[in-house]
Design a protein around this motif. Structure first.
Motif, short mmCIF file in Angstrom:
data_model
loop_
_atom_site.label_atom_id
_atom_site.label_comp_id
_atom_site.label_asym_id
_atom_site.label_seq_id
_atom_site.Cartn_x
_atom_site.Cartn_y
_atom_site.Cartn_z
N GLU A 44 -5.57 14.85 3.66
CA GLU A 44 -6.32 14.29 2.54
C GLU A 44 -5.53 13.16 1.92
O GLU A 44 -4.32 13.29 1.71
CB GLU A 44 -6.56 15.35 1.46
CG GLU A 44 -7.47 16.47 1.85
CD GLU A 44 -7.63 17.47 0.72
OE1 GLU A 44 -7.74 17.04 -0.45
OE2 GLU A 44 -7.62 18.68 1.01
N LYS A 45 -6.22 12.07 1.60
CA LYS A 45 -5.58 10.99 0.87
C LYS A 45 -5.48 11.40 -0.59
O LYS A 45 -6.43 11.93 -1.15
CB LYS A 45 -6.39 9.69 1.00
CG LYS A 45 -5.68 8.49 0.43
CD LYS A 45 -6.42 7.21 0.75
CE LYS A 45 -5.63 6.02 0.26
NZ LYS A 45 -6.31 4.76 0.56
N MET A 85 4.17 9.73 2.46
CA MET A 85 3.81 8.33 2.64
C MET A 85 3.30 8.20 4.08
O MET A 85 3.44 9.14 4.88
CB MET A 85 5.03 7.43 2.43
CG MET A 85 5.61 7.49 1.02
SD MET A 85 4.57 6.75 -0.22
CE MET A 85 4.78 5.02 0.14
N LYS A 86 2.75 7.07 4.43
CA LYS A 86 2.11 6.89 5.74
C LYS A 86 3.01 7.25 6.91
O LYS A 86 2.64 8.05 7.77
CB LYS A 86 1.61 5.45 5.89
CG LYS A 86 0.46 5.09 4.99
CD LYS A 86 -0.04 3.68 5.22
CE LYS A 86 0.93 2.61 4.83
NZ LYS A 86 1.27 2.51 3.43
N ASP A 129 -4.98 10.40 -4.50
CA ASP A 129 -5.11 9.25 -5.40
C ASP A 129 -3.79 9.00 -6.09
O ASP A 129 -3.13 9.94 -6.55
CB ASP A 129 -6.19 9.50 -6.45
CG ASP A 129 -7.58 9.54 -5.83
OD1 ASP A 129 -7.79 8.84 -4.82
OD2 ASP A 129 -8.44 10.26 -6.36
N SER A 130 -3.41 7.72 -6.15
CA SER A 130 -2.14 7.36 -6.80
C SER A 130 -2.24 7.44 -8.28
O SER A 130 -3.20 7.12 -8.88
CB SER A 130 -1.74 5.95 -6.39
OG SER A 130 -1.58 5.90 -4.99
N ILE A 135 -2.06 -0.14 6.74
CA ILE A 135 -3.48 0.12 6.52
C ILE A 135 -4.34 -0.26 7.72
O ILE A 135 -5.48 0.17 7.82
CB ILE A 135 -4.00 -0.59 5.26
CG1 ILE A 135 -3.78 -2.10 5.35
CG2 ILE A 135 -3.33 -0.03 4.02
CD1 ILE A 135 -4.42 -2.88 4.22
N ASP A 157 0.86 -1.18 0.00
CA ASP A 157 0.00 0.00 0.00
C ASP A 157 0.90 1.23 0.00
O ASP A 157 1.55 1.53 0.99
CB ASP A 157 -0.91 0.00 1.23
CG ASP A 157 -1.72 1.27 1.34
OD1 ASP A 157 -2.07 1.85 0.29
OD2 ASP A 157 -1.99 1.70 2.48
N ASN A 158 0.95 1.91 -1.11
CA ASN A 158 1.78 3.10 -1.24
C ASN A 158 0.94 4.37 -1.25
O ASN A 158 1.25 5.32 -1.97
CB ASN A 158 2.63 3.01 -2.52
CG ASN A 158 3.68 1.93 -2.42
OD1 ASN A 158 4.28 1.74 -1.38
ND2 ASN A 158 3.90 1.21 -3.50
N SER A 159 -0.11 4.36 -0.45
CA SER A 159 -0.98 5.53 -0.37
C SER A 159 -0.17 6.75 0.05
O SER A 159 0.78 6.66 0.82
CB SER A 159 -2.10 5.31 0.64
OG SER A 159 -2.90 4.23 0.26
N ARG A 160 -0.59 7.88 -0.47
CA ARG A 160 0.06 9.14 -0.15
C ARG A 160 -1.00 10.09 0.42
O ARG A 160 -2.17 9.99 0.09
CB ARG A 160 0.70 9.75 -1.39
CG ARG A 160 1.79 8.85 -1.97
CD ARG A 160 2.56 9.56 -3.06
NE ARG A 160 3.50 8.75 -3.79
CZ ARG A 160 4.54 8.10 -3.34
NH1 ARG A 160 4.79 8.10 -2.07
NH2 ARG A 160 5.35 7.42 -4.12
N TYR A 161 -0.51 11.01 1.26
CA TYR A 161 -1.42 11.92 1.95
C TYR A 161 -0.92 13.35 1.84
O TYR A 161 0.28 13.62 1.95
CB TYR A 161 -1.53 11.52 3.43
CG TYR A 161 -2.11 10.14 3.60
CD1 TYR A 161 -3.48 9.96 3.76
CD2 TYR A 161 -1.30 9.01 3.54
CE1 TYR A 161 -4.02 8.69 3.88
CE2 TYR A 161 -1.84 7.73 3.65
CZ TYR A 161 -3.20 7.58 3.82
OH TYR A 161 -3.72 6.33 3.92
#
Length: 162
Positions: free
Chosen positions: A158-159, A62-63, A161-162, A140, A50-54
């Motif tokens: 805010e998250k 990154m997280k 979108d990748s 996550i 999970d490489n979600s960015r914020y």
């Protein structure tokens, strides 16, 4: 002649069985390919990191870097806070076994502290009663707890979108 008819009948049965086996192999191959395709997709989604960015205060993180930035921002607004007070604000339940923040002296008792915490000079938190490290172990499962806490503290995240 009776043997000849038996042999002919057996040959016909063998041909039919060979044809049936051939058809079964085709069906099985198709089903195996479908199964593999479905499982490969499932494996990819499970194994994929999970490489979600914020987005936080104009920067994308990154997280784990997000957590560090939020805690640093909190400290900048609460400069007279102690280590124990910071541990209460960002209590251990938000992260799990390691905790969000830890006193340097306690963290260094772990053999893997330099992996589990942000330890570079510019990452170390300096409070009025000593230094602290921020945990790097975010995923996550535990990040939503931290995000909810950050929101209650007034931080806007805010998250992206990748």
């Amino acid at each position: 002649m009776e043997y000849a008819s038996i042999i002919l009948e057996m040959l016909e049965r063998i041909k039919k069985l060979e044809k049936d086996v051939s058809e079964l192999k085709k069906v099985a191959k198709s089903e195996i390919e479908d199964f593999n395709h479905q499982n490969n997709n499932a494996d990819i989604s499970v194994k994929k990191r999970d490489n979600s960015r914020y987005l936080f205060e104009g920067n994308i993180y990154m997280k784990n870097r997000l957590v560090l930035a939020v805690v640093k921002s909190y400290l900048a607004k609460n400069i007279s806070i102690t280590r124990n007070e910071l541990k209460q604000v960002f209590n251990k339940s938000l992260q799990g076994s390691i905790g969000v923040v830890e006193d340097i002296e306690i963290a260094k008792k772990r053999a893997d502290y330099n992996i589990r915490f942000f330890t570079k000079e510019n990452e170390v938190l300096q409070l009025i009663d000593g230094g602290m490290y921020v945990c790097t172990q975010w995923g996550i499962l535990n990040l939503p707890y931290f995000l909810a806490k950050a929101e209650t503290l007034g931080f806007k995240i805010e998250k992206v979108d990748s």
